[in-house]
Motif scaffolding. Structure first.
Motif, PDB file in Angstrom:
ATOM      1  N   ILE A   2       0.823  -1.193   0.000  1.00 61.60           N
ATOM      2  CA  ILE A   2       0.000   0.000   0.000  1.00 61.60           C
ATOM      3  C   ILE A   2       0.866   1.255   0.000  1.00 61.60           C
ATOM      4  O   ILE A   2       1.930   1.302   0.611  1.00 61.60           O
ATOM      5  N   GLU A 121     -10.129   1.454   5.979  1.00 59.11           N
ATOM      6  CA  GLU A 121      -9.631   0.654   4.863  1.00 59.11           C
ATOM      7  C   GLU A 121      -8.111   0.705   4.792  1.00 59.11           C
ATOM      8  O   GLU A 121      -7.453  -0.312   4.526  1.00 59.11           O
ATOM      9  N   THR A 122      -7.537   1.874   5.057  1.00 57.12           N
ATOM     10  CA  THR A 122      -6.076   2.004   5.062  1.00 57.12           C
ATOM     11  C   THR A 122      -5.467   1.109   6.133  1.00 57.12           C
ATOM     12  O   THR A 122      -4.480   0.407   5.892  1.00 57.12           O
ATOM     13  N   ARG A 124      -6.803  -1.575   7.466  1.00 58.90           N
ATOM     14  CA  ARG A 124      -6.999  -2.971   7.055  1.00 58.90           C
ATOM     15  C   ARG A 124      -5.922  -3.401   6.066  1.00 58.90           C
ATOM     16  O   ARG A 124      -5.390  -4.515   6.148  1.00 58.90           O
ATOM     17  N   LYS A 125      -5.589  -2.512   5.145  1.00 57.75           N
ATOM     18  CA  LYS A 125      -4.571  -2.841   4.146  1.00 57.75           C
ATOM     19  C   LYS A 125      -3.186  -2.938   4.779  1.00 57.75           C
ATOM     20  O   LYS A 125      -2.357  -3.750   4.361  1.00 57.75           O
ATOM     21  N   TRP A 128      -2.994  -6.248   6.308  1.00 53.92           N
ATOM     22  CA  TRP A 128      -2.805  -7.250   5.263  1.00 53.92           C
ATOM     23  C   TRP A 128      -1.340  -7.306   4.831  1.00 53.92           C
ATOM     24  O   TRP A 128      -0.761  -8.387   4.672  1.00 53.92           O
ATOM     25  N   ASP A 129      -0.727  -6.138   4.646  1.00 55.09           N
ATOM     26  CA  ASP A 129       0.678  -6.106   4.248  1.00 55.09           C
ATOM     27  C   ASP A 129       1.578  -6.724   5.318  1.00 55.09           C
ATOM     28  O   ASP A 129       2.581  -7.370   5.008  1.00 55.09           O
ATOM     29  N   HIS A 132      -0.744 -10.616   6.158  1.00 54.87           N
ATOM     30  CA  HIS A 132      -1.528 -11.340   5.144  1.00 54.87           C
ATOM     31  C   HIS A 132      -2.777 -11.956   5.764  1.00 54.87           C
ATOM     32  O   HIS A 132      -3.066 -13.141   5.590  1.00 54.87           O
ATOM     33  N   GLU A 134      -6.920 -11.152   6.294  1.00 53.24           N
ATOM     34  CA  GLU A 134      -8.045 -10.345   5.821  1.00 53.24           C
ATOM     35  C   GLU A 134      -9.023 -10.121   6.967  1.00 53.24           C
ATOM     36  O   GLU A 134      -9.500 -11.073   7.586  1.00 53.24           O
TER      37      GLU A 134
END
Length: 336
Positions: A2, A121-122, A124-125, A128-129, A132, A134
């Motif tokens: 991101i 959302e930021t 959450r990403k 994820w980075d 990994h 969700e």
């Protein structure tokens, strides 16, 4: 990966590409090391390491807008350079642990207090980075798939992390912001550790040697001389080896080691050095906890070493054939 803005990078500087950020801001390593106008970066980088590794305190970024320089990113990058140049392995592990703790606070706050869909959302990403994993928001909870939850929760021994004690619906586990972030703590530590390990080690340039020498000296203080017994039970020896390698030992493992050594007749001052290489080591907290276990504070009751059955339930048992017939680590090596 991101793309983050300056505000996010100040909180999560380890997500920046160190190899790209120096030239991106128009700086070279030589400039960071020698330019008088960048002394604030050098000071912040060294203090960042010192604060997290020597005091046990979590590093706090500068207030937003306190300088035109991207201080948090630059100081983090320079801190990595200093740690690599000093080859301070124990400091690196402690630094990674405390930087992860600081990031945890921001992630938890951003998840719980995010006021817009973009903010959430930021975050959450970012998760994820890092891991990994969700996650999705449902009302005031965040949900994670059962397999992803179990893969991480197996590392926790407290009852509340057992799946049977969680709210589960349609294959999703419901968590609050604190639990969500706590679940990925080890992955966060590993991410930062890997970031440091994979970074190149540039030659020491003029202007950094003094700081590198200081870090080498500080690192040497975390290598205490401890007489290890070859008669320790495997569970205890595993705990000692884990701490000796500068790795994190669970709370249950630390309790086992401390109570075992106390039961063997060691005093608090003799036991404390065993914990000195722990990534989150804090001398005052360690001594306080050891004194409590030794019965010198609180209810004045010395805690006993737990049974083998309890250690097995906490995944702390590493039994060998020499353990046959014993029910407590204190019985190990005793002729029967």
């Amino acid at each position: 990966m991101i793309k983050l803005g300056e505000a996010e990078l100040a909180k999560y500087p380890f997500l920046a590409d160190a190899g790209q950020h120096l030239p991106e801001y128009g700086f070279t390593l030589e400039q960071l090391a020698q330019d008088p106008d960048l002394a604030v970066v050098r000071e912040k980088a060294f203090n960042r390491i010192y604060t997290t590794t020597q005091t046990g305190k979590i590093y706090k970024p500068s207030p937003k807008g306190s300088t035109a320089l991207p201080l948090e990113v630059l100081s983090f990058i320079l801190a990595i350079v200093l740690l690599k140049q000093s080859r301070a392995n124990f400091l690196i592990k402690k630094f990674a642990m405390q930087e992860a703790r600081g990031a945890e606070r921001f992630l938890e706050r951003d998840l719980g207090q995010g006021t817009t869909d973009i903010q959430i959302e930021t975050t959450r990403k970012i998760i994820w980075d890092l891991a990994h994993i969700e996650i999705s928001k449902r009302d005031r909870y965040f949900v994670i798939a059962v397999p992803d939850y179990l893969h991480r929760a197996v590392l926790f021994h407290a009852r509340e992390w057992k799946l049977i004690n969680r709210q589960v619906k349609d294959g999703w586990v419901y968590l609050n912001p604190h639990e969500t972030v706590r679940l990925i703590r080890q992955e966060l530590v590993n991410y930062i550790s890997d970031k440091i390990s994979s970074a190149a080690t540039p030659p020491v340039v003029s202007g950094l040697q003094d700081m590198v020498d200081k870090l080498i000296l500080l690192n040497s203080k975390f290598q205490p001389q401890i007489a290890y017994s070859d008669k320790n039970p495997p569970c205890v020896q595993h705990a000692i080896d884990t701490l000796s390698d500068g790795k994190n030992l669970s709370h249950a493992g630390r309790f086992m080691l401390a109570t075992y050594l106390l039961s063997r007749g060691y005093n608090v001052k003799e036991i404390a050095p065993y914990f000195k290489n722990a990534p989150d080591y804090n001398e005052s907290i360690t001594l306080y906890q050891l004194n409590h276990l030794a019965g010198k504070s609180g209810n004045n009751t010395q805690y006993a070493c737990q049974s083998c059955a309890k250690l097995k339930s906490a995944n702390l048992c590493y039994a060998t054939s020499e353990c046959e017939g014993i029910h407590n680590p204190m019985q190990f090596g005793v002729k029967r």
